[in-house]
Design a protein around this motif. Sequence first.
Motif, short mmCIF file in Angstrom:
data_model
loop_
_atom_site.label_atom_id
_atom_site.label_comp_id
_atom_site.label_asym_id
_atom_site.label_seq_id
_atom_site.Cartn_x
_atom_site.Cartn_y
_atom_site.Cartn_z
N GLN A 86 26.82 56.13 44.24
CA GLN A 86 27.48 56.10 45.44
C GLN A 86 27.31 55.33 46.74
OE1 GLN A 86 28.18 60.47 46.02
NE2 GLN A 86 29.85 60.57 44.42
N THR A 87 26.10 55.54 46.93
CA THR A 87 25.29 55.06 48.24
C THR A 87 25.42 53.45 48.05
OG1 THR A 87 24.13 56.86 48.51
CG2 THR A 87 23.50 54.86 49.84
N LEU A 88 24.79 53.10 46.94
CA LEU A 88 24.88 51.33 46.55
C LEU A 88 26.61 51.04 46.55
CD1 LEU A 88 22.33 51.27 43.79
CD2 LEU A 88 21.97 50.15 45.94
N ARG A 89 27.42 51.62 45.85
CA ARG A 89 28.78 51.13 46.02
C ARG A 89 29.17 51.01 47.51
NH1 ARG A 89 30.99 54.69 40.98
NH2 ARG A 89 30.03 53.28 39.25
N GLN A 90 28.80 52.01 48.13
CA GLN A 90 29.37 52.12 49.69
C GLN A 90 28.71 50.83 50.39
OE1 GLN A 90 31.98 54.04 50.93
NE2 GLN A 90 31.88 52.20 52.44
N LEU A 91 27.58 50.65 50.19
CA LEU A 91 26.95 49.68 50.67
C LEU A 91 27.35 48.26 50.36
CD1 LEU A 91 23.21 50.84 50.83
CD2 LEU A 91 24.60 50.58 52.80
N GLU A 92 27.71 47.98 49.00
CA GLU A 92 28.23 46.90 48.45
C GLU A 92 29.61 46.56 49.13
OE1 GLU A 92 29.07 44.85 44.44
OE2 GLU A 92 28.43 46.83 44.11
N ARG A 93 30.46 47.64 49.13
CA ARG A 93 31.85 47.80 49.84
C ARG A 93 31.50 47.21 51.30
NH1 ARG A 93 35.34 51.93 52.22
NH2 ARG A 93 37.26 50.94 51.97
N ASP A 94 30.60 47.78 52.23
CA ASP A 94 30.37 47.33 53.34
C ASP A 94 29.68 46.12 53.61
OD1 ASP A 94 31.21 49.87 54.19
OD2 ASP A 94 29.20 50.78 54.28
N GLY A 95 29.44 45.39 52.58
CA GLY A 95 29.03 43.95 52.55
C GLY A 95 27.55 43.88 52.84
N LEU A 96 26.71 44.98 52.89
CA LEU A 96 25.32 44.98 53.08
C LEU A 96 24.42 44.85 51.93
CD1 LEU A 96 25.50 48.12 55.56
CD2 LEU A 96 25.47 45.61 56.10
N VAL A 97 24.85 45.06 50.67
CA VAL A 97 24.28 44.97 49.40
C VAL A 97 25.00 44.22 48.40
CG1 VAL A 97 23.45 46.41 47.59
CG2 VAL A 97 22.82 46.91 49.84
N GLU A 98 24.48 43.37 47.67
CA GLU A 98 25.17 42.55 46.58
C GLU A 98 24.65 43.13 45.14
OE1 GLU A 98 24.91 38.75 47.31
OE2 GLU A 98 22.96 38.62 47.27
N ARG A 99 25.38 43.23 44.15
CA ARG A 99 24.99 43.61 42.87
C ARG A 99 24.89 42.46 42.02
NH1 ARG A 99 27.54 45.50 38.29
NH2 ARG A 99 26.47 47.15 37.17
N GLY A 100 24.01 42.33 41.26
CA GLY A 100 23.95 41.39 40.28
C GLY A 100 23.57 41.89 38.75
N VAL A 101 23.78 41.17 37.92
CA VAL A 101 23.29 41.79 36.59
C VAL A 101 22.33 40.70 35.99
CG1 VAL A 101 24.13 42.33 34.19
CG2 VAL A 101 25.44 42.72 36.20
N LEU A 102 21.26 41.21 35.54
CA LEU A 102 20.07 40.55 34.97
C LEU A 102 20.44 40.26 33.57
CD1 LEU A 102 16.87 42.50 36.29
CD2 LEU A 102 17.98 40.42 37.17
N PRO A 103 20.22 39.21 32.69
CA PRO A 103 20.53 38.88 31.76
C PRO A 103 19.44 39.51 30.60
CG PRO A 103 19.45 36.88 32.77
CD PRO A 103 19.71 38.13 33.59
N GLU A 104 19.46 40.76 30.53
CA GLU A 104 18.84 41.36 29.49
C GLU A 104 19.60 42.12 28.64
OE1 GLU A 104 15.62 43.86 31.73
OE2 GLU A 104 14.99 42.35 33.00
#
Length: 135
Positions: A61-79
Amino acid sequence: MENMKAAEPAFSVTSCTARRVLEIVSNKWPVLIIFVLEKGAKPYGQLQRSIADISPKMLTQTLRQLERDGLVERGVLPEVPPVAEYALTPLGASLIPYLRHLNHWMNEHYPQIEQARKDYDAKERFREDKSTRTV
């Protein structure tokens, strides 16, 4: 007059902007996540291991909110299977000096806060004792 700085806008306790930003910086989970990510991008599992007592649900939940706020970005590692990785955005990184300043203030003044709490609690106990004796 040219050398004078423009006055900063007054802080407004009714401002939606102020309230939203205070929600971010006054909650322990976003602040802890930001400090962990300061050292670089982390996979979800490593983030969870780095922050004691945070549940997977709260971390998500916190990561999603931080991503929504533009403070964190999510990437996907090719594993296989794919692994989500989180990193601070430049906006998120720009918050760190202010959080460090707040952390410095807290460390410097926390003994005073603790003493004030003890003094207050002692006064309250005295008031409670006094009121039960007069009844």
